[in-house]
Enzyme design. Structure first.
Site, PDB file in Angstrom:
ATOM      1  CD  GLU A 288      -2.298  -1.433   2.777  1.00 34.73           C
ATOM      2  OE1 GLU A 288      -2.108  -0.530   3.627  1.00 34.73           O
ATOM      3  OE2 GLU A 288      -2.877  -2.494   3.062  1.00 34.73           O
ATOM      4  NE  ARG A 291       5.487  10.125   3.623  1.00 35.97           N
ATOM      5  CZ  ARG A 291       4.986  11.017   4.460  1.00 35.97           C
ATOM      6  NH1 ARG A 291       5.161  12.295   4.220  1.00 35.97           N
ATOM      7  NH2 ARG A 291       4.328  10.632   5.531  1.00 35.97           N
ATOM      8  CB  CYS A 357      -5.273  34.982  11.859  1.00 38.91           C
ATOM      9  SG  CYS A 357      -5.472  36.433  10.820  1.00 38.91           S
TER      10      CYS A 357
END
Length: 431
Positions: A288, A291, A357
């Site tokens: 699997e 990345r 922010c």
């Protein structure tokens, strides 16, 4: 001030290179794409993805195997489509990902469903379309899946995910194979769990599964996990429960900052040697990767808005933010940041920050860059766990995405507008 560091093509991911001072992906100028489509902008190299996949395919050539891309890394439809057309199955972790997988044209039999919290609705839908396997992560999940499958007059194909208590030597947030992690069934409880699953009328045991973490850069954790899984297979089969496939998960890392993970084909040569030596060379293998297929195939382009020098820190404010690139805020992750156009001269050390922010809205700290307002930068290795984790915090629209193939760039996701974001919301009636 410091001299300009030597950013050369040798320090960039494959398929990205400087030509005449301009950063290119395959045959396309990234500055041209930024000018045409605006920023923030994700750009992916098709060749980079297919090259990464080819390493796994070489390593497993001649073996009964199935490579299932872990689509949580990046679930954009065109990227799924690219990998599916190249022969990949898909590893999903939600009902939404199942629908994306189907929309990308996957054969449902090449889908495996992982994750600790599958709902009855998700189970029913997966059974309806005929997925290949459920990777089950608890005894309670087994019982619910058994109930759902029997209610539909079906038998659900299952694999039990084992927690082998192996240290993947990665960031604690992306380690999944230790006793303290929420994933999988404890090593000592696995055999009893398999006996229970085999006795359930709505379940059909087809395999065993293991996944120990993400961004793994050493081979030893994989070898340790394989030994523990093979020991279990021997014990489970001795108890009368046959195991047709062995799923060794994914997790292989990429080079973010001089990391040196083994090449996928080299890693699998070592793992297959162990598999053969243990007498399991004829078993079907599932893996699997996520990345390692897409991470270094993508970059995020961003424009420098303001330079804000200070007494103790210099801040370089860009238009990409933690909602676009959440990994630094979540994991203190490092991404290399480079200019799209190289400029000679001295550099200044900057913290590269976004406009959100939050003090955690930073993309890179202490980066030596020679830039001016209006310049474009590339945040490298942004193909995984960036767009798939992007949010609308501060009502910021998600970025556009492009896929480059040779000298052509295709828009695969349009930039999100404010209207897109609140389309599903409703104002209260006017009193």
């Amino acid at each position: 001030m410091a001299p300009t560091p030597g950013i050369s093509s040798s320090t960039l991911p494959p398929f990205f290179a400087y030509q005449d001072g301009q950063l290119m992906v395959e045959g396309v100028s990234l500055s041209t794409l930024a000018q045409q489509h605006g920023t923030p902008l994700f750009v992916y190299s098709r060749a980079a993805m297919l090259s990464a996949l080819a390493a796994y395919q070489r390593g497993l050539a001649g073996r009964d195997h199935q490579i299932c891309y872990a689509m949580k890394a990046n679930s954009t439809l065109a990227i799924l489509q690219t990998l599916v057309q190249a022969g990949c199955g898909l590893d999903i972790v939600s009902g939404g990902e199942l629908e994306r997988a189907l929309a990308a044209g996957i054969d449902p039999a090449k889908v495996i469903f992982s994750g600790v919290g599958k709902t009855r609705r998700e189970m029913r839908r997966a059974l309806e379309v005929g997925i290949g396997c459920f990777n089950v992560e608890s005894r309670a999940e087994l019982d619910v899946l058994d109930e759902v499958a029997q209610g539909m007059g079906l038998r659900a194909p299952v694999s039990v995910r084992v927690n082998p208590n192996v240290d993947a030597k990665t960031h604690p947030y992306i380690s999944t194979g230790l006793k303290d992690n929420k994933f999988g069934i404890a090593h000592e409880d696995v055999v009893a769990t398999y006996r229970h699953a085999a006795a359930c009328g709505g379940l059909r045991v087809v395999g065993i599964d293991c996944h120990i973490g993400s961004q793994i850069t050493e081979a030893d954790p994989y070898l340790d996990a394989m030994d523990r899984i093979l020991d279990l297979v021997e014990t489970i089969e001795a108890a009368g429960v046959p195991i047709a496939h062995i799923d060794f998960g994914g997790g292989l890392g990429i080079d973010y900052r001089g990391d040196t993970p083994p090449a996928a084909d080299t890693l699998w040569q070592r793992l297959l040697q162990k598999l053969d030596a243990r007498g399991f060379g004829d078993r079907k293998i599932l893996i699997e990767p996520g990345r390692s297929l897409v991470g270094n195939a993508g970059v995020c382009l961003t424009e420098v808005i303001y330079l804000k020098p200070g007494e103790h820190k210099n801040f370089l404010i860009v238009d990409a933010a933690m909602n676009d690139l959440p990994r630094p805020a979540m994991y203190q992750a490092f991404h290399q940041i480079v200019p799209l156009s190289q400029r000679p001269g001295e550099t200044t050390t900057w913290d590269v920050v976004g406009p959100v922010c939050e003090s955690g809205d930073w993309l890179g700290r202490d980066r030596a860059l020679n830039v001016q307002a209006g310049d474009w930068l590339a945040v490298l290795s942004a193909g995984a766990y960036c767009m798939s984790m992007a949010s609308n915090y501060n009502t910021r629209g998600r970025a556009a995405e492009l896929l480059v193939d040779g000298d052509a760039a295709t828009l695969i996701r349009a930039r999100e507008t404010a209207e897109d974001q609140f389309r599903l919301e409703t104002l209260l009636p006017t009193l």
